[in-house]
Design a protein around this motif. Structure first.
Motif, mmCIF file in Angstrom:
data_model
loop_
_atom_site.group_PDB
_atom_site.id
_atom_site.type_symbol
_atom_site.label_atom_id
_atom_site.label_comp_id
_atom_site.label_asym_id
_atom_site.label_seq_id
_atom_site.Cartn_x
_atom_site.Cartn_y
_atom_site.Cartn_z
ATOM 1 N N ASN B 17 38.317 43.977 41.528
ATOM 2 C CA ASN B 17 37.778 45.075 40.719
ATOM 3 C C ASN B 17 37.637 44.656 39.258
ATOM 4 O O ASN B 17 38.183 43.652 38.823
ATOM 5 C CB ASN B 17 38.679 46.305 40.816
ATOM 6 C CG ASN B 17 38.517 47.039 42.126
ATOM 7 O OD1 ASN B 17 37.606 46.743 42.902
ATOM 8 N ND2 ASN B 17 39.396 47.980 42.385
ATOM 9 N N ASP B 18 36.895 45.479 38.509
ATOM 10 C CA ASP B 18 36.755 45.311 37.062
ATOM 11 C C ASP B 18 37.469 46.472 36.370
ATOM 12 O O ASP B 18 37.382 47.612 36.821
ATOM 13 C CB ASP B 18 35.282 45.341 36.653
ATOM 14 C CG ASP B 18 34.448 44.290 37.363
ATOM 15 O OD1 ASP B 18 33.221 44.473 37.426
ATOM 16 O OD2 ASP B 18 35.030 43.300 37.858
ATOM 17 N N LYS B 19 38.152 46.162 35.258
ATOM 18 C CA LYS B 19 38.856 47.214 34.521
ATOM 19 C C LYS B 19 38.753 46.958 33.017
ATOM 20 O O LYS B 19 38.559 45.828 32.581
ATOM 21 C CB LYS B 19 40.341 47.266 34.891
ATOM 22 C CG LYS B 19 40.617 47.840 36.275
ATOM 23 C CD LYS B 19 40.254 49.319 36.317
ATOM 24 C CE LYS B 19 40.487 49.872 37.707
ATOM 25 N NZ LYS B 19 40.005 51.264 37.829
ATOM 26 N N SER B 20 38.928 48.037 32.242
ATOM 27 C CA SER B 20 38.909 47.926 30.783
ATOM 28 C C SER B 20 40.129 48.589 30.181
ATOM 29 O O SER B 20 40.630 49.581 30.713
ATOM 30 C CB SER B 20 37.656 48.596 30.218
ATOM 31 O OG SER B 20 36.506 47.878 30.564
ATOM 32 N N ARG B 63 36.647 35.565 32.619
ATOM 33 C CA ARG B 63 36.633 36.915 33.218
ATOM 34 C C ARG B 63 37.137 37.963 32.222
ATOM 35 O O ARG B 63 36.909 39.156 32.406
ATOM 36 C CB ARG B 63 37.526 36.948 34.466
ATOM 37 C CG ARG B 63 37.108 36.012 35.590
ATOM 38 C CD ARG B 63 38.012 36.143 36.790
ATOM 39 N NE ARG B 63 39.370 35.670 36.534
ATOM 40 C CZ ARG B 63 40.399 36.475 36.334
ATOM 41 N NH1 ARG B 63 40.252 37.789 36.354
ATOM 42 N NH2 ARG B 63 41.601 35.983 36.104
ATOM 43 N N HIS B 77 37.857 43.871 28.477
ATOM 44 C CA HIS B 77 37.287 44.097 29.802
ATOM 45 C C HIS B 77 37.647 42.903 30.676
ATOM 46 O O HIS B 77 37.542 41.751 30.253
ATOM 47 C CB HIS B 77 35.759 44.250 29.711
ATOM 48 C CG HIS B 77 35.154 44.645 31.011
ATOM 49 N ND1 HIS B 77 35.248 45.918 31.523
ATOM 50 C CD2 HIS B 77 34.455 43.909 31.922
ATOM 51 C CE1 HIS B 77 34.632 45.962 32.691
ATOM 52 N NE2 HIS B 77 34.148 44.770 32.953
ATOM 53 N N ILE B 78 38.075 43.204 31.894
ATOM 54 C CA ILE B 78 38.468 42.139 32.809
ATOM 55 C C ILE B 78 37.654 42.264 34.088
ATOM 56 O O ILE B 78 37.679 43.322 34.752
ATOM 57 C CB ILE B 78 39.969 42.197 33.162
ATOM 58 C CG1 ILE B 78 40.821 42.442 31.908
ATOM 59 C CG2 ILE B 78 40.392 40.891 33.841
ATOM 60 C CD1 ILE B 78 42.275 42.766 32.191
ATOM 61 N N ASN B 79 36.928 41.218 34.423
ATOM 62 C CA ASN B 79 36.127 41.191 35.649
ATOM 63 C C ASN B 79 36.883 40.521 36.780
ATOM 64 O O ASN B 79 37.746 39.665 36.555
ATOM 65 C CB ASN B 79 34.828 40.409 35.416
ATOM 66 C CG ASN B 79 33.878 41.131 34.499
ATOM 67 O OD1 ASN B 79 33.793 42.368 34.523
ATOM 68 N ND2 ASN B 79 33.177 40.385 33.677
ATOM 69 N N SER B 80 36.536 40.899 37.981
ATOM 70 C CA SER B 80 37.032 40.211 39.196
ATOM 71 C C SER B 80 38.528 39.947 39.115
ATOM 72 O O SER B 80 39.001 38.802 39.143
ATOM 73 C CB SER B 80 36.293 38.874 39.370
ATOM 74 O OG SER B 80 34.904 39.081 39.425
ATOM 75 N N LEU B 81 39.288 41.008 39.006
ATOM 76 C CA LEU B 81 40.733 40.906 38.807
ATOM 77 C C LEU B 81 41.420 40.093 39.894
ATOM 78 O O LEU B 81 41.068 40.167 41.082
ATOM 79 C CB LEU B 81 41.342 42.305 38.718
ATOM 80 C CG LEU B 81 41.182 42.946 37.335
ATOM 81 C CD1 LEU B 81 41.260 44.453 37.411
ATOM 82 C CD2 LEU B 81 42.240 42.386 36.392
#
Lengths: 112, 114
Positions: B17-20, B63, B77-81
């Motif tokens: 998932n992606d999260k901020s 990421r 922002h973090i992509n592809s956790l």
């Protein structure tokens, strides 16, 4: 590479039992050495900055000292409210921005 | 009135998932930071911005992308956790870069990747 090592990892004290925390560091030219206090679930809170060997700073029951290789945080007659993790950090003279390199901290528990 | 505030305080999410995480400071400081605190309590700097300009970008996977819309805000922002991203992320601010002074930290955002 700048390095900071703190000892001991954990310290259990009786209320009123004075002790010292150690912070050993290697840095290419020291701009400043910092002590922070961190309570569980909170961010670090600034305590002291020391700039040169021989310098000392005090705040209530805490006293920080600095030599060319290490710093000590002395806790005199601690109270339960002094229980926290104490973090040491250094800033190199040539550090970009205000980069701080932290040690792993010393967890202090003061029992009444 | 909180000096450095970050939201959310807790994030639990699945791998991929992606999260901020958002951060705001009301101290009028010029410089803001993201630090990561792992399970062993080591705090390591990730990024530093001075007045919206990226100053420090440590060895962090791409990421992770910080964004500073103005000097009072710094988001992460973090992509592809991944599982290894689980940690507490702290935002901090200071008066200006090059100033040997205290950093003011937020309360942290605990990220758990399942």
């Amino acid at each position: 590479e700048d390095q900071v090592t703190q000892s001991p990892e954990a310290l259990r004290l009786q209320e009123g039992e004075s002790s010292s925390l150690n912070c050993s560091y290697t840095v290419s030219g020291l701009r400043g050495l910092f002590w922070y206090r961190q309570d569980p679930g909170k961010g670090p809170e600034f305590l002291f900055t020391l700039y040169s060997a021989g310098e000392e700073k005090e705040k209530e029951r805490l006293k920080a000292t600095l030599t060319k290789k290490e710093s000590f945080l002395h806790i005199t007659a601690p109270k339960p409210e002094d229980s926290a993790t104490y973090l040491c950090a250094v800033q190199a003279a040539k550090a970009a921005g205000n980069k701080l390199t932290f040690g792993g901290g010393t967890r202090v528990l003061v029992k009444p | 009135d909180t000096a450095v505030s970050q939201t959310p305080k807790y994030l639990v999410t699945q791998m991929g998932n992606d999260k901020s995480i958002k951060c705001e400071q009301n101290l009028g400081h010029d410089t803001m930071y993201w630090y990561k605190q792992d399970s062993k309590k080591f705090l390591k700097i990730m990024f530093s911005y001075n007045n919206k300009e990226l100053i420090i970008n440590e060895t962090v996977p791409n990421r992770f992308s910080p964004k500073s819309p103005d000097k009072a805000h710094l988001n992460l922002h973090i992509n592809s956790l991944e599982l290894g991203d689980s940690a507490v992320y702290f935002c901090a601010s200071s008066r200006t870069q090059g100033y040997t002074g205290e950093l003011f930290f937020g309360e942290g955002s605990r990220l758990t990747v399942l």
